[in-house]
Design a protein around this motif. Structure first.
Motif, PDB file in Angstrom:
ATOM      1  N   LYS A 108      -4.186  -6.089 -56.123  1.00  0.00           N
ATOM      2  CA  LYS A 108      -5.237  -5.251 -55.551  1.00  0.00           C
ATOM      3  C   LYS A 108      -4.773  -4.659 -54.212  1.00  0.00           C
ATOM      4  CE  LYS A 108      -8.931  -7.085 -53.665  1.00  0.00           C
ATOM      5  NZ  LYS A 108     -10.243  -7.761 -53.486  1.00  0.00           N
ATOM      6  N   ASN A 161     -10.073   0.203 -53.790  1.00  0.00           N
ATOM      7  CA  ASN A 161      -8.885  -0.517 -54.237  1.00  0.00           C
ATOM      8  C   ASN A 161      -8.434  -0.076 -55.625  1.00  0.00           C
ATOM      9  OD1 ASN A 161      -8.381  -2.334 -52.040  1.00  0.00           O
ATOM     10  ND2 ASN A 161     -10.244  -3.446 -52.646  1.00  0.00           N
ATOM     11  N   LYS A 163      -6.897  -1.298 -59.142  1.00  0.00           N
ATOM     12  CA  LYS A 163      -7.187  -2.537 -59.863  1.00  0.00           C
ATOM     13  C   LYS A 163      -5.936  -3.112 -60.522  1.00  0.00           C
ATOM     14  CE  LYS A 163     -11.944  -1.102 -60.862  1.00  0.00           C
ATOM     15  NZ  LYS A 163     -12.951  -0.810 -61.937  1.00  0.00           N
ATOM     16  N   LYS A 166      -4.119  -2.088 -64.115  1.00  0.00           N
ATOM     17  CA  LYS A 166      -4.509  -0.744 -64.510  1.00  0.00           C
ATOM     18  C   LYS A 166      -3.441   0.270 -64.073  1.00  0.00           C
ATOM     19  CE  LYS A 166      -8.331  -2.323 -66.129  1.00  0.00           C
ATOM     20  NZ  LYS A 166      -8.502  -2.431 -67.613  1.00  0.00           N
TER      21      LYS A 166
END
Length: 960
Positions: A108, A161, A163, A166
Motif C-alpha cells: 500500500k 493509496n 492497492k 492491483k
C-alpha cells in the motif's frame, strides 16, 4: 528450454490497454508537435509549467533515496518516440514521445516514484501524468507531481493509496534533447559523400534509460517493452524486437514513417535500444532460422567491412547455444557499427551496438589485431545474450557476474570461431595480468561489493572497471579449471534454465555449480563451492603463494605492491584464500593440491639438487608465485638452457610474477631483470608481450633519468635477434608471417627495435612513410605494421609528417585506420604540435567525443607530451568532467594515463593538490582511479629510493 511465465487476467487487460494506446499514438504525437511549434522559442528546455511545486513533507522521504522502494513492479511498457534529425528553430535537436507503463502495487502506498532525468526530459503542460486502474480498479487522483533532480525521479503524490495486488496504467508525454553526449537517446554525426548525416541511437547502460522515457530504471525491474518509432521516410528504424509493421503517415503536413516492433522478452531497462539512421545491412540465417544482420554506414557495407562479423556471428551463436545448453531466446540478432559510441560495445538484447572498430573489418587496411578484437568483442556481446540478458544481476554491486563471465567465455566463443589462433591462452595477458596490476593496491575492491556501497550513478559507473571485467574473468576461469569445463558448463545451463527472464545474486550461481559438482565423481573439492569462491569475490586482492623447495613449505600472503601499506578495508576471511595449485616438477605435471590455510608442508615439493618446481601451471589460478632463491636460480637456468620445457604461458607468468614481486620488494629487482636474459632465444608471442609490458613500465619509470640510456642499450641487445629473425622470415619485411600470434610478435620486434635504435629499423619505417607521403593514394605499409611505422615516422619527423598524418586521419574511411593514425599523431616530439593536438580534443569537429579522452591518454604516453597533457587536463578539468565524467572505462583511464609516469615527491604533491582543488567538481567514475594513482605514485617513490641504483648498475653490467 527457458522457464516460461503465464499472463494473468490483469496482464490480459493491460495488453488491451496497450493496443488501444497504439491506435492513438499518432494523434497524441500530432498534438505534441503542434504544441511544440507554438512554444516560445526562448523558453528553456529544463523549465516546465506542468510541475506543481512540491508540498513540504515530513513523514515520507522515499524520493531522497537512490534505490526505488519495493512498492511497485512494472510489467509492460508502450513507448513511442519521434526523433527529429534536423535542427529546430532554437538550434536544438529534439525528440518527442509518450510512454505508458503497467505496474502492480506490492505494498500500500500513496506515492509513485519513477525514474526520469529532468536535465533531459520535459513533461508537457497538461499531460504531466495520467493514472488509471486496471481490471475495474479505480485509481486515486494525482495530487501533485514534481522532479526530484538529484535522484532522477518523477515523483507523483496521490490523493489516496494504491492497492496491493492491483495493477495500474501510468501515461506520460514528454520532450527531450537529442544531444551528442553519448548517453541515453542521443545523436551521432558523420560525413559521407561530402554531406553531414545525423543518426539517433541509444546507450542505456547503466542509468541512462531514464533520459529517454520515464521508467523503473533498475536491473531487477524487468518488463516487456512495446516500442514504436516515428522517423523520416528516408531512414530506417531498429529496436530490440523484429520490426512487424512499417507504414507511411502524414502528421500536420509532415510525411513520416511509423515502425512498430514485436514485443521484447521480459528484460531490464538498460538493455532497451533503438536506432534511426540511413544505414544498410547484410544478412544471413543460422541453422535454426534466427535472422542475423550486420548494419553500418552504406559505404562500409558496400566495401565489405561487415562480412567478417557476419561470418563469425553464426558459429559463435551456435557455440553458446551448445555451451549453455539453452536456445538463443530471440528471433533475430542485429549488430550495428556506430560512428559515435562511448563503450566498445553494448549487449542490448537483439540489437547489439558497437564502435566501428569493434565490428567492421577491412581486409586492405585492418590489421590482424583488429580482426582479433572483432571476434573477441562479438563473442563477448553474444555471450551476454544469455548471461546478463536472459538472467540478470539484481543490482550493480554484482556487475562482475555479468561482465566477468562474458569476459571469460568470450575466449571460448572466439576459439570456436577461429580454432587455429590458440586465443584462449591470451586471457593471461588481457585479463589475468591486467587484473593483478589493480588488485595489488589497497584501493582495490571486492568483486562483489555490498549493495550500500553502490548507489549513485557515479558509483554504478565506477563498477565498470578492471576488477569487474578482468578479475571476474580470471576468477571464473580458475573455477572452471578446478571444476572442469564440463561440470562448469552443466551448472551454468541449469542456472540459466531456473532463472530465465529473472534476476539473481552470485550465490544462486554457486548453488547450481555445487549441484553439478555433486553429480559427478570426477570433481573432488576440499570445501563447497560457496566457501571456496566467497573468499575470491567477497574480499579484494590476491595472494602471493611462496614455495620453499628446500622443505616443501607452501605459504600465502595478501600481495600488495607496497608491502607496508595499510589495508583499511576489513575482510571476514582475514585475507586468506582457498588456493588451487596446479604444478610441475622438472617438466612433469603433478597432482593438483589445495592450500587451505596460511601455510602447510607438502613433501613432494621438497626437491633434490638440480630439480625445479613450477607452480600455477598454465596460470590457471588467480595468484602470484614466489620461490626460494635456489628454485628461482634453477628456473632461470632452465629458461636459458631450454626454455621450451616450460609451457609458453608459464614463461610469461614467470616474467610477470618476478617483476611484480620485485616491485613489492619481496625479491631482489636484479633477479626479475634476469628473467629477460633468455629472451635472446624466445620467439613466442605471449612471453614477449609479458616482457614488453614490464620493460615498458621500466622505460616509463626511468625515461627521465640516467637509467634510461643503459636500459635502452640492454633491451636493444635482447631484441636484436628477434628483429633479425623476422627480417629473414619475412624476406626483409616484405611479407608477414603466416601464424596468427607470430604476426603480433613481429610487431613487437619492429617496435622495440626502433625504440631502442637497432640498426636499420628507423630507416626502414621512415622510408615506408616517406613513400606513402609521396603517393598518398597508395599505402603499401602492411596494416599489421602501420601503428608502429606511423608512430616512429612521425616521432622522427616534424610538422610536415604530422600534418600529412592529420590529413590522412581526416580522410580515413575505415575506423581501424583512423585509430592507428590518431594514436600515431601523439608520437611527435614537437611540443607545439602536441599542444595543438590537445586543443583539438576540445573540438568534436576535429576529435570525436568518444575519442577525446583516449587521445589525451595517447599524448600522455609520450615522454614529452605527458607534462603537457597533465597541465591541459588540470586547466580544463571542469569541462572534461562535465562532458566525460559520467563515463566508465574511458574516463577513469584518462586519470591513469596522465599520471602513469608519476614517481617523484613533487608529482605526488601535485596529484594530491589536484584532488583537493577539484573536490567540489568531483571525479565521477574516476574517483577510485585517482586514489589508485596516488597509491601507485607513493609506492614508486619508496621503491625507487631503494632500487634505482641497483637497476642502473645491472643494466650497465649487462650492456657490455
Amino acid at each position: 528450454m527457458a522457464k516460461g511465465y503465464y499472463i494473468s487476467k490483469n496482464m490480459a487487460t493491460a495488453a488491451m490497454v496497450l493496443a488501444a494506446i497504439a491506435l492513438v499514438t499518432i494523434i497524441a504525437l500530432s498534438i505534441v508537435y503542434n504544441r511544440e511549434k507554438s512554444k516560445n522559442a526562448a523558453k528553456s528546455m529544463n523549465v516546465t509549467t506542468s510541475m506543481v511545486p512540491p508540498t513540504p513533507k515530513t513523514s515520507n522521504e522515499l524520493w531522497d533515496k537512490y534505490r526505488l522502494p519495493d512498492t511497485l513492479v512494472p510489467h509492460h511498457y508502450n513507448v513511442t518516440l519521434w526523433p527529429r534529425l534536423v535542427m529546430d528553430a532554437n538550434g536544438m535537436y529534439v525528440f518527442t514521445g509518450n510512454s505508458s507503463v503497467i505496474f502492480t502495487c506490492l505494498k500500500k502506498t500513496d506515492l509513485i516514484l519513477i525514474h526520469a532525468n529532468k536535465l533531459n526530459l520535459t513533461l508537457f503542460n497538461g499531460h504531466h501524468a495520467k493514472l488509471m486502474g486496471l481490471d475495474g480498479v479505480t485509481a486515486p487522483a494525482i495530487k501533485t507531481t514534481w522532479f526530484q533532480t538529484e535522484m532522477h525521479y518523477l515523483v507523483i503524490q496521490l490523493n489516496g493509496n494504491l492497492k496491493p495486488g492491483k495493477s495500474y496504467w501510468l501515461y506520460t508525454e514528454f520532450r527531450g534533447e537529442l544531444a551528442d553526449d553519448l548517453e541515453g537517446f542521443y545523436r551521432s554525426e558523420y560525413m559521407e559523400d561530402g554531406r553531414k548525416k545525423i543518426i539517433a541511437i541509444t546507450q542505456m547502460q547503466a542509468t541512462y534509460a531514464r533520459k529517454a522515457f520515464p521508467c523503473f530504471d533498475e536491473p531487477a525491474m524487468k518488463a516487456v517493452f512495446h516500442i514504436t518509432l516515428i522517423h523520416d521516410p528516408e531512414t530506417m528504424a531498429l529496436s530490440n524486437g523484429q520490426e512487424i509493421k512499417t507504414e507511411n503517415l502524414n502528421i500536420d503536413g509532415i510525411t513520416v514513417t511509423r515502425t512498430t516492433f514485436e514485443p521484447t522478452k521480459k528484460m531490464s531497462t538498460y538493455l532497451v535500444a533503438f536506432v534511426v539512421s540511413d544505414f544498410t545491412y547484410i544478412k544471413a540465417k543460422d541453422k535454426k532460422g534466427v535472422l542475423v544482420r550486420i548494419w553500418a554506414r552504406k559505404k562500409a557495407i558496400e566495401e565489405g567491412q561487415g562480412n567478417y562479423a557476419l561470418s563469425i556471428t553464426q558459429p559463435i551463436l551456435e557455440f553458446f547455444e551448445m555451451y549453455y545448453n539453452t536456445s538463443y531466446p530471440l528471433s533475430k540478432s542485429d549488430q550495428i557499427a556506430l560512428p559515435d559510441f562511448k563503450a566498445g560495445a553494448m549487449e542490448n538484447w537483439g540489437l547489439i551496438t558497437y564502435r566501428e572498430t569493434a565490428l567492421l573489418y577491412d581486409a586492405h587496411t585492418s590489421a590482424n589485431g583488429n580482426k582479433q578484437r572483432i571476434v573477441t568483442v562479438v563473442s563477448h556481446e553474444l555471450a551476454h545474450m544469455w548471461f546478463g540478458n536472459l538472467v540478470t544481476l539484481k543490482w550493480w554491486n554484482d556487475l562482475w557476474l555479468n561482465e566477468g563471465f562474458a569476459s571469460y567465455v568470450e575466449y571460448l566463443g572466439a576459439d570456436h570461431a577461429e580454432p587455429t589462433w590458440n586465443i584462449k591462452d591470451q586471457i593471461i595477458l588481457y585479463d589475468l595480468q591486467r587484473a593483478f596490476a589493480v588488485d595489488s593496491l589497497t584501493s582495490s575492491h571486492p568483486l562483489s561489493r555490498k549493495e550500500e556501497e553502490v548507489n549513485t550513478p557515479s558509483e554504478i559507473s565506477e563498477m565498470f572497471n578492471t576488477i569487474s571485467y578482468s578479475k571476474g574473468a580470471a576468477v571464473l576461469r580458475m573455477l572452471s579449471q578446478f571444476l572442469t569445463e564440463r561440470v562448469f558448463a552443466k551448472g551454468l545451463g541449469n542456472y540459466l534454465k531456473q532463472f530465465a527472464f529473472g534476476s539473481t545474486v552470485h550465490s544462486d550461481l554457486w548453488d547450481h555449480l555445487q549441484k553439478a559438482a555433486d553429480q559427478t565423481s570426477v570433481v573432488k573439492l576440499p570445501r563447497n563451492v560457496h566457501d571456496i569462491m566467497n573468499r575470491w569475490i567477497l574480499q579484494m586482492g590476491l595472494p602471493v603463494v611462496t614455495i620453499d623447495t628446500r622443505n616443501g613449505n607452501i605459504s600465502q600472503k595478501h600481495f600488495l605492491l607496497d608491502s607496508q601499506a595499510v589495508v583499511e578495508r576489513k575482510s571476514e576471511f582475514n585475507y586468506e584464500w582457498f588456493v588451487p595449485i596446479k604444478w610441475m616438477k622438472n617438466g612433469q605435471v603433478q597432482d593438483q593440491l589445495w592450500l587451505l590455510q596460511k601455510s602447510a608442508i607438502h613433501k613432494p615439493m621438497k626437491v633434490s639438487k638440480g630439480e625445479w618446481v613450477l607452480a600455477n601451471l598454465h596460470a590457471s589460478g588467480y595468484f602470484r608465485v614466489n620461490y626460494d632463491l635456489e628454485n628461482w636460480e634453477r628456473l632461470l637456468s632452465q629458461l636459458e638452457s631450454n626454455h621450451e620445457i616450460i609451457p609458453v604461458v608459464n614463461r610469461a607468468q614467470l616474467l610477470d610474477d618476478a617483476f611484480n614481486v620485485a616491485r613489492a620488494s619481496v625479491i631482489n629487482v636484479t633477479l626479475a631483470l634476469r628473467t629477460t636474459k633468455y629472451l635472446l632465444h624466445e620467439r613466442d608471442y605471449i612471453p614477449w608481450e609479458a616482457a614488453w609490458r614490464n620493460l615498458n613500465y621500466f622505460f616509463k619509470l626511468f625515461d627521465r633519468s640516467e637509467v634510461y640510456g643503459a636500459m635502452q642499450v640492454y633491451v636493444k641487445k635482447q631484441v636484436k635477434p628477434l628483429f633479425k629473425y623476422f627480417g629473414t622470415l619475412t624476406s626483409n619485411w616484405t611479407t608477414v608471417p603466416s601464424g596468427h600470434t607470430d604476426q603480433f610478435t613481429q610487431i613487437i620486434a619492429l617496435s622495440l627495435a626502433c625504440s631502442t635504435g637497432v640498426e636499420g629499423c628507423r630507416d626502414l619505417t621512415k622510408s615506408w612513410f616517406r613513400r606513402w607521403m609521396q603517393n598518398p593514394h597508395t599505402n603499401t605499409i602492411h596494416p599489421n605494421l602501420r601503428s608502429t611505422v606511423y608512430c616512429n615516422a612521425i616521432a622522427a619527423g616534424g610538422a610536415e609528417e604530422w600534418d600529412f598524418g592529420w590529413k590522412m586521419f581526416q580522410n580515413a574511411t575505415v575506423a581501424a585506420e583512423a585509430v592507428k593514425l590518431r594514436a600515431a599523431l601523439a608520437c611527435t616530439k614537437v611540443p607545439w604540435l602536441l599542444n595543438r593536438y590537445l586543443e583539438y580534443t576540445l573540438n568534436p569537429e576535429k576529435i570525436r567525443k568518444q575519442d577525446a579522452t583516449s587521445t589525451i591518454g595517447y599524448i600522455a604516453s609520450n615522454v614529452i607530451g605527458q607534462p603537457l597533457a597533465w597541465d591541459f587536463v588540470r586547466a580544463n578539468w571542469d569541462y572534461i568532467f562535465k562532458v566525460y565524467g559520467a563515463g566508465s572505462f574511458t574516463f577513469s583511464r584518462l586519470i591513469g594515463d596522465i599520471t602513469y609516469r608519476f614517481c617523484t615527491s613533487f608529482e605526488l604533491s601535485q596529484l594530491k593538490r589536484f584532488q583537493k582543488d577539484n573536490a567540489e567538481t568531483g571525479f565521477g567514475s574516476g574517483t577510485q582511479t585517482l586514489q589508485q594513482a596516488i597509491e601507485k605514485t607513493t609506492a614508486k617513490i619508496k621503491w625507487l629510493a631503494e632500487n634505482k641504483e641497483p637497476v642502473l648498475r645491472w643494466f650497465i653490467s649487462e650492456s657490455a
